[in-house]
Motif scaffolding. Structure first.
Motif, PDB file in Angstrom:
ATOM      1  N   UNK A  47     -62.597 -36.129 -19.839  1.00  0.00           N
ATOM      2  CA  UNK A  47     -62.207 -36.994 -20.947  1.00  0.00           C
ATOM      3  C   UNK A  47     -61.469 -36.220 -22.027  1.00  0.00           C
ATOM      4  N   UNK A  48     -61.978 -35.030 -22.353  1.00  0.00           N
ATOM      5  CA  UNK A  48     -61.318 -34.193 -23.358  1.00  0.00           C
ATOM      6  C   UNK A  48     -59.893 -33.867 -22.915  1.00  0.00           C
ATOM      7  N   UNK A  49     -59.722 -33.474 -21.651  1.00  0.00           N
ATOM      8  CA  UNK A  49     -58.393 -33.131 -21.150  1.00  0.00           C
ATOM      9  C   UNK A  49     -57.476 -34.345 -21.092  1.00  0.00           C
ATOM     10  N   UNK A  50     -58.027 -35.505 -20.725  1.00  0.00           N
ATOM     11  CA  UNK A  50     -57.213 -36.722 -20.704  1.00  0.00           C
ATOM     12  C   UNK A  50     -56.708 -37.050 -22.107  1.00  0.00           C
ATOM     13  N   UNK A  51     -57.585 -36.962 -23.098  1.00  0.00           N
ATOM     14  CA  UNK A  51     -57.162 -37.224 -24.472  1.00  0.00           C
ATOM     15  C   UNK A  51     -56.157 -36.184 -24.953  1.00  0.00           C
ATOM     16  N   UNK A  52     -56.385 -34.919 -24.591  1.00  0.00           N
ATOM     17  CA  UNK A  52     -55.464 -33.851 -24.994  1.00  0.00           C
ATOM     18  C   UNK A  52     -54.092 -34.059 -24.363  1.00  0.00           C
ATOM     19  N   UNK A  53     -54.081 -34.379 -23.081  1.00  0.00           N
ATOM     20  CA  UNK A  53     -52.797 -34.607 -22.400  1.00  0.00           C
ATOM     21  C   UNK A  53     -52.107 -35.864 -22.905  1.00  0.00           C
ATOM     22  N   UNK A  81     -53.662 -28.458 -29.196  1.00  0.00           N
ATOM     23  CA  UNK A  81     -54.103 -29.152 -30.413  1.00  0.00           C
ATOM     24  C   UNK A  81     -54.936 -30.378 -30.033  1.00  0.00           C
ATOM     25  N   UNK A  82     -54.454 -31.134 -29.069  1.00  0.00           N
ATOM     26  CA  UNK A  82     -55.202 -32.310 -28.612  1.00  0.00           C
ATOM     27  C   UNK A  82     -56.560 -31.936 -28.050  1.00  0.00           C
ATOM     28  N   UNK A  83     -56.628 -30.828 -27.322  1.00  0.00           N
ATOM     29  CA  UNK A  83     -57.907 -30.366 -26.778  1.00  0.00           C
ATOM     30  C   UNK A  83     -58.882 -29.993 -27.881  1.00  0.00           C
ATOM     31  N   UNK A  84     -58.381 -29.317 -28.903  1.00  0.00           N
ATOM     32  CA  UNK A  84     -59.242 -28.940 -30.030  1.00  0.00           C
ATOM     33  C   UNK A  84     -59.749 -30.172 -30.774  1.00  0.00           C
ATOM     34  N   UNK A  85     -58.860 -31.130 -31.009  1.00  0.00           N
ATOM     35  CA  UNK A  85     -59.248 -32.352 -31.712  1.00  0.00           C
ATOM     36  C   UNK A  85     -60.268 -33.135 -30.888  1.00  0.00           C
ATOM     37  N   UNK A  86     -59.982 -33.299 -29.608  1.00  0.00           N
ATOM     38  CA  UNK A  86     -60.866 -34.079 -28.751  1.00  0.00           C
ATOM     39  C   UNK A  86     -62.217 -33.398 -28.570  1.00  0.00           C
ATOM     40  N   UNK A 129     -52.203 -36.962 -26.005  1.00  0.00           N
ATOM     41  CA  UNK A 129     -51.559 -36.548 -27.248  1.00  0.00           C
ATOM     42  C   UNK A 129     -50.313 -35.718 -26.945  1.00  0.00           C
ATOM     43  N   UNK A 130     -50.425 -34.789 -25.998  1.00  0.00           N
ATOM     44  CA  UNK A 130     -49.289 -33.931 -25.659  1.00  0.00           C
ATOM     45  C   UNK A 130     -48.125 -34.750 -25.106  1.00  0.00           C
ATOM     46  N   UNK A 131     -48.427 -35.699 -24.231  1.00  0.00           N
ATOM     47  CA  UNK A 131     -47.377 -36.536 -23.634  1.00  0.00           C
ATOM     48  C   UNK A 131     -46.678 -37.381 -24.692  1.00  0.00           C
ATOM     49  N   UNK A 132     -47.478 -38.109 -25.483  1.00  0.00           N
ATOM     50  CA  UNK A 132     -46.892 -38.984 -26.501  1.00  0.00           C
ATOM     51  C   UNK A 132     -46.188 -38.176 -27.588  1.00  0.00           C
ATOM     52  N   UNK A 133     -46.810 -37.088 -28.032  1.00  0.00           N
ATOM     53  CA  UNK A 133     -46.206 -36.256 -29.068  1.00  0.00           C
ATOM     54  C   UNK A 133     -44.897 -35.633 -28.614  1.00  0.00           C
ATOM     55  N   UNK A 134     -44.874 -35.148 -27.377  1.00  0.00           N
ATOM     56  CA  UNK A 134     -43.638 -34.560 -26.842  1.00  0.00           C
ATOM     57  C   UNK A 134     -42.540 -35.614 -26.755  1.00  0.00           C
ATOM     58  N   UNK A 135     -42.900 -36.806 -26.315  1.00  0.00           N
ATOM     59  CA  UNK A 135     -41.914 -37.888 -26.238  1.00  0.00           C
ATOM     60  C   UNK A 135     -41.355 -38.202 -27.628  1.00  0.00           C
ATOM     61  N   UNK A 136     -42.224 -38.327 -28.615  1.00  0.00           N
ATOM     62  CA  UNK A 136     -41.768 -38.655 -29.967  1.00  0.00           C
ATOM     63  C   UNK A 136     -40.878 -37.555 -30.547  1.00  0.00           C
ATOM     64  N   UNK A 137     -41.285 -36.311 -30.395  1.00  0.00           N
ATOM     65  CA  UNK A 137     -40.513 -35.202 -30.960  1.00  0.00           C
ATOM     66  C   UNK A 137     -39.170 -35.054 -30.246  1.00  0.00           C
ATOM     67  N   UNK A 138     -39.170 -35.085 -28.914  1.00  0.00           N
ATOM     68  CA  UNK A 138     -37.914 -34.863 -28.186  1.00  0.00           C
ATOM     69  C   UNK A 138     -36.937 -36.028 -28.378  1.00  0.00           C
ATOM     70  N   UNK A 139     -37.452 -37.257 -28.395  1.00  0.00           N
ATOM     71  CA  UNK A 139     -36.551 -38.387 -28.634  1.00  0.00           C
ATOM     72  C   UNK A 139     -36.019 -38.357 -30.059  1.00  0.00           C
ATOM     73  N   UNK A 140     -36.891 -38.045 -31.019  1.00  0.00           N
ATOM     74  CA  UNK A 140     -36.429 -37.954 -32.407  1.00  0.00           C
ATOM     75  C   UNK A 140     -35.330 -36.915 -32.534  1.00  0.00           C
ATOM     76  N   UNK A 141     -35.542 -35.744 -31.938  1.00  0.00           N
ATOM     77  CA  UNK A 141     -34.525 -34.707 -32.036  1.00  0.00           C
ATOM     78  C   UNK A 141     -33.257 -35.116 -31.289  1.00  0.00           C
ATOM     79  N   UNK A 142     -33.408 -35.814 -30.180  1.00  0.00           N
ATOM     80  CA  UNK A 142     -32.235 -36.312 -29.464  1.00  0.00           C
ATOM     81  C   UNK A 142     -31.375 -37.211 -30.342  1.00  0.00           C
ATOM     82  N   UNK A 165     -45.021 -29.142 -25.500  1.00  0.00           N
ATOM     83  CA  UNK A 165     -46.082 -29.879 -24.833  1.00  0.00           C
ATOM     84  C   UNK A 165     -47.363 -29.045 -24.740  1.00  0.00           C
ATOM     85  N   UNK A 166     -47.220 -27.746 -24.462  1.00  0.00           N
ATOM     86  CA  UNK A 166     -48.389 -26.873 -24.356  1.00  0.00           C
ATOM     87  C   UNK A 166     -49.119 -26.765 -25.688  1.00  0.00           C
ATOM     88  N   UNK A 167     -48.366 -26.615 -26.767  1.00  0.00           N
ATOM     89  CA  UNK A 167     -48.990 -26.523 -28.091  1.00  0.00           C
ATOM     90  C   UNK A 167     -49.700 -27.836 -28.429  1.00  0.00           C
TER      91      UNK A 167
END
Length: 125
Positions: free
Chosen positions: A69-75, A115-120, A77-90, A109-111
């Protein structure tokens, strides 16, 4: 997978990745290979890179339900955050910001995964 075994496997895979990466970049800079061989040499770091990914997958697969569950929540966050950052920069590139290499996506995505793992993990303490 036992945590100690994971650390050894992951570390060995990462060390191999770094050695092969440095070696391939060095070889590409000093040699005059062309065409398909140049592509093969450029992609050789992905072999130990795949070993890194497999060791992480084995570790997650062998973990308990809470860690899943922790890894699912972390991933998530990583997936959605990466999408938001990369699309915004695009979109910013469309108005004159400098183009960024695809090499920035995985570290981002790794960072965010860490972060998501620590939060979760903190939520479940």
């Amino acid at each position: 997978m036992h945590r100690g075994r994971f650390i050894v496997e992951f570390s060995a895979s990462m060390a191999a990745y770094m050695v092969v990466l440095v070696g391939s970049v060095w070889f590409l800079n000093i040699s005059e290979i062309e065409g398909g061989w140049k592509t093969v040499v450029a992609l050789t770091p992905m072999l130990p890179g795949a070993a890194v990914a497999l060791s992480v997958m084995r570790q997650v697969r062998s973990s308990d339900e809470l860690q899943h569950r922790i890894q699912l929540e972390a991933l998530s966050l990583a997936f959605a955050g990466t999408a938001l950052v990369t699309f915004s920069y695009g979109f910013l590139e469309n108005v004159g910001y400098p183009k960024l290499s695809m090499f920035f996506v995985w570290p981002l995505m790794a960072v965010l995964w860490m972060v998501g793992g620590l939060i979760s993990a903190r939520r479940f303490r």
